[in-house]
Scaffold this motif. Structure first.
Motif, PDB file in Angstrom:
ATOM      1  N   UNK A 178       0.864  -1.173   0.000  1.00 24.11           N
ATOM      2  CA  UNK A 178       0.000   0.000   0.000  1.00 24.11           C
ATOM      3  C   UNK A 178       0.904   1.227   0.000  1.00 24.11           C
ATOM      4  N   UNK A 179       0.333   2.414   0.167  1.00 18.23           N
ATOM      5  CA  UNK A 179       1.153   3.628   0.133  1.00 18.23           C
ATOM      6  C   UNK A 179       2.321   3.604   1.125  1.00 18.23           C
ATOM      7  N   UNK A 180       2.101   3.133   2.353  1.00 10.15           N
ATOM      8  CA  UNK A 180       3.205   3.112   3.329  1.00 10.15           C
ATOM      9  C   UNK A 180       4.289   2.127   2.880  1.00 10.15           C
ATOM     10  N   UNK A 181       3.884   0.942   2.427  1.00  7.20           N
ATOM     11  CA  UNK A 181       4.862  -0.045   1.973  1.00  7.20           C
ATOM     12  C   UNK A 181       5.674   0.469   0.795  1.00  7.20           C
ATOM     13  N   UNK A 182       5.010   1.113  -0.154  1.00  8.78           N
ATOM     14  CA  UNK A 182       5.732   1.644  -1.320  1.00  8.78           C
ATOM     15  C   UNK A 182       6.673   2.781  -0.909  1.00  8.78           C
ATOM     16  N   UNK A 183       6.238   3.596   0.046  1.00  6.76           N
ATOM     17  CA  UNK A 183       7.147   4.641   0.555  1.00  6.76           C
ATOM     18  C   UNK A 183       8.326   4.001   1.287  1.00  6.76           C
ATOM     19  N   UNK A 184       8.076   2.902   1.993  1.00 11.12           N
ATOM     20  CA  UNK A 184       9.176   2.210   2.685  1.00 11.12           C
ATOM     21  C   UNK A 184      10.184   1.660   1.679  1.00 11.12           C
ATOM     22  N   UNK A 185       9.691   1.186   0.540  1.00 11.08           N
ATOM     23  CA  UNK A 185      10.609   0.716  -0.516  1.00 11.08           C
ATOM     24  C   UNK A 185      11.540   1.852  -0.934  1.00 11.08           C
ATOM     25  N   UNK A 186      10.968   3.031  -1.187  1.00  6.47           N
ATOM     26  CA  UNK A 186      11.803   4.180  -1.580  1.00  6.47           C
ATOM     27  C   UNK A 186      12.785   4.548  -0.462  1.00  6.47           C
ATOM     28  N   UNK A 187      12.281   4.560   0.762  1.00  4.46           N
ATOM     29  CA  UNK A 187      13.140   4.946   1.888  1.00  4.46           C
ATOM     30  C   UNK A 187      14.270   3.944   2.073  1.00  4.46           C
ATOM     31  N   UNK A 300      13.808  16.024   7.799  1.00  5.18           N
ATOM     32  CA  UNK A 300      14.551  15.277   6.770  1.00  5.18           C
ATOM     33  C   UNK A 300      13.660  14.765   5.645  1.00  5.18           C
ATOM     34  N   UNK A 301      12.450  14.362   5.959  1.00  2.78           N
ATOM     35  CA  UNK A 301      11.575  13.837   4.901  1.00  2.78           C
ATOM     36  C   UNK A 301      11.224  14.950   3.903  1.00  2.78           C
ATOM     37  N   UNK A 302      10.877  16.127   4.407  1.00  2.85           N
ATOM     38  CA  UNK A 302      10.570  17.248   3.497  1.00  2.85           C
ATOM     39  C   UNK A 302      11.777  17.584   2.618  1.00  2.85           C
ATOM     40  N   UNK A 303      12.967  17.535   3.210  1.00  2.00           N
ATOM     41  CA  UNK A 303      14.176  17.837   2.454  1.00  2.00           C
ATOM     42  C   UNK A 303      14.411  16.803   1.338  1.00  2.00           C
ATOM     43  N   UNK A 304      14.161  15.531   1.641  1.00  2.00           N
ATOM     44  CA  UNK A 304      14.346  14.476   0.622  1.00  2.00           C
ATOM     45  C   UNK A 304      13.267  14.556  -0.455  1.00  2.00           C
ATOM     46  N   UNK A 305      12.085  15.033  -0.092  1.00  2.00           N
ATOM     47  CA  UNK A 305      11.041  15.236  -1.101  1.00  2.00           C
ATOM     48  C   UNK A 305      11.422  16.409  -2.004  1.00  2.00           C
ATOM     49  N   UNK A 306      11.969  17.462  -1.382  1.00  2.54           N
ATOM     50  CA  UNK A 306      12.375  18.632  -2.159  1.00  2.54           C
ATOM     51  C   UNK A 306      13.468  18.261  -3.154  1.00  2.54           C
ATOM     52  N   UNK A 307      14.434  17.477  -2.694  1.00  2.65           N
ATOM     53  CA  UNK A 307      15.562  17.118  -3.562  1.00  2.65           C
ATOM     54  C   UNK A 307      15.168  16.072  -4.602  1.00  2.65           C
ATOM     55  N   UNK A 308      14.008  15.443  -4.419  1.00  2.00           N
ATOM     56  CA  UNK A 308      13.577  14.403  -5.350  1.00  2.00           C
ATOM     57  C   UNK A 308      14.138  13.028  -5.020  1.00  2.00           C
ATOM     58  N   UNK A 309      14.923  12.914  -3.936  1.00  2.00           N
ATOM     59  CA  UNK A 309      15.450  11.590  -3.547  1.00  2.00           C
ATOM     60  C   UNK A 309      14.321  10.657  -3.113  1.00  2.00           C
ATOM     61  N   UNK A 310      13.286  11.231  -2.553  1.00  2.00           N
ATOM     62  CA  UNK A 310      12.040  10.494  -2.318  1.00  2.00           C
ATOM     63  C   UNK A 310      10.987  11.132  -3.210  1.00  2.00           C
ATOM     64  N   UNK A 311      10.254  10.310  -3.953  1.00  3.11           N
ATOM     65  CA  UNK A 311       9.242  10.876  -4.850  1.00  3.11           C
ATOM     66  C   UNK A 311       7.996   9.998  -4.892  1.00  3.11           C
ATOM     67  N   UNK A 312       7.038  10.286  -3.991  1.00  5.55           N
ATOM     68  CA  UNK A 312       5.826   9.473  -3.956  1.00  5.55           C
ATOM     69  C   UNK A 312       4.769   9.888  -4.979  1.00  5.55           C
ATOM     70  N   UNK A 313       5.099  10.810  -5.883  1.00  5.18           N
ATOM     71  CA  UNK A 313       4.050  11.320  -6.783  1.00  5.18           C
ATOM     72  C   UNK A 313       3.346  10.226  -7.601  1.00  5.18           C
ATOM     73  N   UNK A 314       4.034   9.099  -7.980  1.00  2.00           N
ATOM     74  CA  UNK A 314       3.278   8.062  -8.709  1.00  2.00           C
ATOM     75  C   UNK A 314       2.159   7.431  -7.874  1.00  2.00           C
ATOM     76  N   UNK A 315       2.196   7.643  -6.556  1.00  2.00           N
ATOM     77  CA  UNK A 315       1.156   7.047  -5.705  1.00  2.00           C
ATOM     78  C   UNK A 315      -0.169   7.807  -5.764  1.00  2.00           C
ATOM     79  N   UNK A 316      -0.114   9.047  -6.253  1.00  2.00           N
ATOM     80  CA  UNK A 316      -1.359   9.832  -6.337  1.00  2.00           C
ATOM     81  C   UNK A 316      -2.131   9.357  -7.559  1.00  2.00           C
TER      82      UNK A 316
END
Ligand SMILES: [Zn+2]
Ligand SMILES: [Zn+2]
Length: 344
Positions: A178-187, A300-316
């Motif tokens: 689900x969304x949390x699991x997919x975010x955990x994969x990225x993390x 740290x999460x906001x910073x990684x989203x800003x840098x694009x290192x984490x990108x959950x946008x495909x989940x929307x």
């Protein structure tokens, strides 16, 4: 203002509610520009969470501060902000330790009287207590629907991996995409994991995990234990995340993890379950549990989203209007969506 309210199991409604006003000096009001529908909203929708009829729901939000009490220093009117799903006092024994998620007087948005009587964020405006701790400015250029993930879902996926204490090149299994699991994969990939085994039974979710850098494994059509053995010289993974909150997932997570490894029970557990403690004991596993400490992780999460290192946008997968929320909940309940973003 309009707000999404709980009526009865299976029924939410958009109703008129009074405009919130900051009462205490530490409070702010945010004009909500995007709010998320989340798996925990579904617990409410199904009547599994005790909540008053007419209570405004929702706990994921991005918007603009429209008013702030005189004690609010870090954000002010006109600032674009992201809200954490919960509040904390910042002063109790647990907050002083940095365990904001265990604050003695912590409150969760949109979960009724039992979790602090804090009206939710699926509304045109939301009242935010202790705004300096609960809100963060959204970095310039970061889209609302991406920033939204920092306050709950990505914060939770990030926390689930953080507690594993991975070493570079380590191995991880994520159960439930689900969304949390997919975010955990990225993390996990961001934390330097060399191998991420992602387990689910929904083809689209497995495919998305593959895109995020994981090795997808179908829960029943393939053999997760064989896949993990094959990827880890038969040892088992260094850490596993149960992102489902189901006894079978937790048991499999314990079986897939190597000796002296760590299991993160991230999915929500509200009931007594059986766990084969003999496996946990003989393998000397460390079991980490509980809500994510999102307030601690949000910067740290906001910073990684800003840098694009984490990108959950495909989940929307769905963007809908607040007025369409009854339909949005039906879609989410049918599991046709990963993340639905509501806008006014
Ligand atoms: Zn949520
Ligand atoms: Zn506290």
């Amino acid at each position: 203002m309009r707000a999404v309210t709980f009526q009865a199991p299976g029924e939410v409604r958009v109703e008129e509610r009074p405009e919130p006003d900051p009462q205490a000096p530490d409070e702010a009001v945010v004009a909500v520009e995007a709010s998320g529908i989340c798996g925990s909203d579904l617990h409410i929708y199904h009547g599994r969470v005790e909540i008053e009829r007419g209570f405004t729901i929702g706990h994921e939000f991005v918007g603009t501060v429209s008013a702030a009490g005189e004690g609010v220093k870090k954000v002010g009117p006109g600032d674009r902000v992201l809200g954490c799903y919960c509040t904390a006092c910042g002063e109790c024994f647990f907050c002083r330790r940095g365990d904001f998620h265990k604050c003695d007087i912590g409150r969760v948005f949109g979960h009724g009287a039992t979790l602090g009587n804090l009206q939710g964020a699926q509304a045109e405006r939301v009242l935010v207590p202790n705004a300096d701790l609960t809100l963060r400015k959204v970095p310039d250029g970061l889209a609302d629907e991406v920033a939204l993930f920092a306050g709950d879902v990505m914060g939770t996926g990030y926390h689930a991996i953080d507690v594993l204490g991975l070493e570079p090149g380590g191995s991880v299994a994520v159960l439930g995409l689900g969304p949390v699991g997919l975010c955990a994969v990225q993390a996990a990939r961001l934390a330097g994991a060399g191998t991420v085994i992602a387990i689910d039974r929904v083809a689209e979710r497995l495919e998305m995990a593959r895109r995020f850098g994981a090795q997808p494994v179908h829960l029943t059509e393939e053999d997760p234990r064989a896949a993990v053995k094959g990827a880890t010289e038969k040892r088992g993974v260094d850490g596993a995340v149960d992102a489902v909150g189901h006894p079978d997932a937790l048991e499999l997570a314990c079986r897939l993890t190597r000796k002296a490894g760590t299991v993160s029970a991230t999915g929500v557990y509200a009931e007594r379950i059986e766990l084969h403690m003999g496996i946990v004991w003989i393998k000397a596993l460390t079991l980490k549990t509980g809500h994510a400490n999102v307030i601690k992780q949000v910067d740290p999460v906001l910073e990684k989203l800003r840098s694009g290192e984490l990108d959950p946008s495909p989940l929307v997968t769905h963007r809908m209007k607040l007025d369409e929320s009854p339909e949005a909940y039906e879609i989410y309940d049918r599991r046709e969506a990963l993340k639905i973003v509501l806008t006014p």
